[in-house]
Design an enzyme around this catalytic site. Structure first.
Site, mmCIF file in Angstrom:
data_model
loop_
_atom_site.group_PDB
_atom_site.id
_atom_site.type_symbol
_atom_site.label_atom_id
_atom_site.label_comp_id
_atom_site.label_asym_id
_atom_site.label_seq_id
_atom_site.Cartn_x
_atom_site.Cartn_y
_atom_site.Cartn_z
ATOM 1 N N SER A 26 -8.173 -4.954 5.419
ATOM 2 C CA SER A 26 -8.690 -4.790 4.053
ATOM 3 C C SER A 26 -8.993 -6.097 3.319
ATOM 4 O O SER A 26 -8.604 -6.271 2.167
ATOM 5 C CB SER A 26 -7.722 -3.940 3.219
ATOM 6 N N ASN B 54 -10.743 -3.319 -5.877
ATOM 7 C CA ASN B 54 -9.954 -2.392 -6.705
ATOM 8 C C ASN B 54 -10.592 -2.084 -8.073
ATOM 9 O O ASN B 54 -10.176 -1.154 -8.757
ATOM 10 C CB ASN B 54 -8.519 -2.894 -6.913
ATOM 11 N N TRP B 55 -11.651 -2.837 -8.441
ATOM 12 C CA TRP B 55 -12.352 -2.532 -9.701
ATOM 13 C C TRP B 55 -13.012 -1.170 -9.647
ATOM 14 O O TRP B 55 -13.395 -0.620 -10.678
ATOM 15 C CB TRP B 55 -13.415 -3.609 -10.001
ATOM 16 N N ASP C 278 0.827 -1.212 0.000
ATOM 17 C CA ASP C 278 0.000 0.000 0.000
ATOM 18 C C ASP C 278 0.862 1.263 0.000
ATOM 19 O O ASP C 278 1.963 1.273 0.558
ATOM 20 C CB ASP C 278 -0.894 -0.028 1.251
ATOM 21 N N GLY C 279 0.339 2.304 -0.618
ATOM 22 C CA GLY C 279 1.013 3.601 -0.570
ATOM 23 C C GLY C 279 1.616 4.039 -1.888
ATOM 24 O O GLY C 279 2.283 5.071 -1.966
ATOM 25 N N ASN C 280 1.351 3.270 -2.951
ATOM 26 C CA ASN C 280 1.915 3.625 -4.273
ATOM 27 C C ASN C 280 1.431 4.998 -4.725
ATOM 28 O O ASN C 280 2.213 5.810 -5.239
ATOM 29 C CB ASN C 280 1.484 2.598 -5.334
ATOM 30 N N GLY C 281 0.126 5.243 -4.536
ATOM 31 C CA GLY C 281 -0.466 6.503 -4.990
ATOM 32 C C GLY C 281 0.117 7.687 -4.225
ATOM 33 O O GLY C 281 0.497 8.704 -4.825
HETATM 34 C C1 FPP Z 1 -2.071 0.040 -3.226
HETATM 35 O O1 FPP Z 1 -1.543 1.345 -3.317
HETATM 36 C C2 FPP Z 1 -1.492 -0.783 -4.269
HETATM 37 C C3 FPP Z 1 -2.197 -1.445 -5.217
HETATM 38 C C4 FPP Z 1 -3.667 -1.410 -5.307
HETATM 39 C C5 FPP Z 1 -1.527 -2.227 -6.270
HETATM 40 C C6 FPP Z 1 -0.336 -3.012 -5.871
HETATM 41 C C7 FPP Z 1 0.439 -3.343 -7.098
HETATM 42 C C8 FPP Z 1 1.774 -3.289 -7.247
HETATM 43 C C9 FPP Z 1 2.683 -3.031 -6.132
HETATM 44 C C10 FPP Z 1 2.449 -3.465 -8.556
HETATM 45 C C11 FPP Z 1 2.193 -4.669 -9.363
HETATM 46 C C12 FPP Z 1 2.172 -5.975 -8.654
HETATM 47 C C13 FPP Z 1 2.944 -7.053 -8.963
HETATM 48 C C14 FPP Z 1 2.712 -8.347 -8.267
HETATM 49 C C15 FPP Z 1 4.034 -7.002 -9.936
HETATM 50 P P1 FPP Z 1 -2.543 2.551 -3.557
HETATM 51 O O2 FPP Z 1 -2.604 2.816 -4.998
HETATM 52 O O3 FPP Z 1 -3.855 2.257 -2.918
HETATM 53 O O4 FPP Z 1 -1.799 3.713 -2.796
HETATM 54 P P2 FPP Z 1 -2.478 4.940 -2.050
HETATM 55 O O5 FPP Z 1 -3.276 4.385 -0.899
HETATM 56 O O6 FPP Z 1 -1.303 5.712 -1.597
HETATM 57 O O7 FPP Z 1 -3.323 5.660 -3.050
#
Ligand code: FPP
Length: 241
Positions: A197, A69-70, A21-24
């Site tokens: 979650s 996530n959809w 979590d936390g990519n965004g």
């Molecule tokens: C949550 O961060 C992350 C996801 C919904 C996707 C996870 C996917 C990856 C790490 C990449 C691809 C996976 C593989 C197995 C190669 P968020 O987008 O909800 O972050 P946020 O809460 O900061 O917005």
């Protein structure tokens, strides 16, 4: 000092689950589009998978895409799907060479055809590997998994393959995606969120939780060692004294 030097290699959690979590937020903090955060997150997947088999972890479950996530914008979903495909395409040879078996947890039926094809090919190619299970949770939800198990158990009772009296924890386990694998020992959730979650609800019954404020794209091998060090300093009593 590295946490690697202080962890006990004889007490590595057998099954680690990670809610990546936390990519965004990582991307936002750098004024980048969200997809850059997912790309950086997939680079961390490479490191953490490698660190896990190097340490002797038996199962690593990664929450890559949930049943919820959809609800995200279509463009973000398709970029995530592309990334998963790209990850498999570029990492499969190395994963296979390192004797890692790829499993998919979740219903991949609604996924784009090309992603499905790539995943099924990886599952097939690695099916005899036995060093570590890499469970990629895709269109996965813990409640869904439990319902699916209940439906399949009901069918088997109806067909006379098992009786209601046969149903116990071991039988139930065998109807889950994680069939034959250990329950979760350690659940890691970066990014400061303190939630489960809908992730591996059955398997985390006695898991130790490790929460960290680090965002997933910054979750290096060192962060994993730190999580394992924390795990090794817990007193696991399983309801006993
Ligand atoms: C949550 O961060 C992350 C996801 C919904 C996707 C996870 C996917 C990856 C790490 C990449 C691809 C996976 C593989 C197995 C190669 P968020 O987008 O909800 O972050 P946020 O809460 O900061 O917005």
């Amino acid at each position: 000092m590295s946490f690697y030097d202080v962890i006990n290699l004889d007490n590595i959690p057998k099954h680690i689950g990670i809610i990546m979590d936390g990519n965004g937020r990582w991307a936002k903090s750098k004024n980048l589009p969200r997809s850059f955060g997912h790309k950086a997150g997939s680079d961390r997947v490479i490191d953490i998978v490698e660190a896990s088999y190097e340490l002797g972890v038996k199962s690593l479950s990664l929450y890559a895409f949930s049943t919820e996530n959809w609800k995200r914008p279509r463009d973000e979903i398709s970029k995530l799907m592309e990334l998963i495909k790209y990850y498999i395409r570029t990492q499969l040879a190395k994963i296979n060479k390192n004797n890692v078996r790829i499993n998919v947890f979740g219903d991949i039926e609604p996924l784009p055809e090309s992603v499905k094809k790539e995943i099924l090919m990886a599952v097939e190619k690695t099916k005899n590997n036995d060093k570590m299970n890499l469970n990629i949770c895709l269109n996965y939800g813990g409640q869904d998994e439990i319902l699916r198990a209940c439906k399949n158990i009901s069918k088997d009772v109806f067909d006379g393959k098992i009786t209601t009296e046969d149903i116990n924890k071991e039988i139930f386990d065998s109807y889950l995606y994680s069939k034959g694998q250990d329950s979760l020992d350690l659940l890691i959730r970066p990014s400061g969120e303190l939630r489960v979650s809908n992730f591996m609800l059955w398997q985390l019954a006695y898991a130790e939780f490790y929460f960290s404020n680090i965002l997933w794209p910054d979750f290096t091998k060192e962060e994993l060692y730190k999580a394992i060090y924390s795990y090794q300093n817990r007193d696991r009593r399983y309801g006993g004294l």
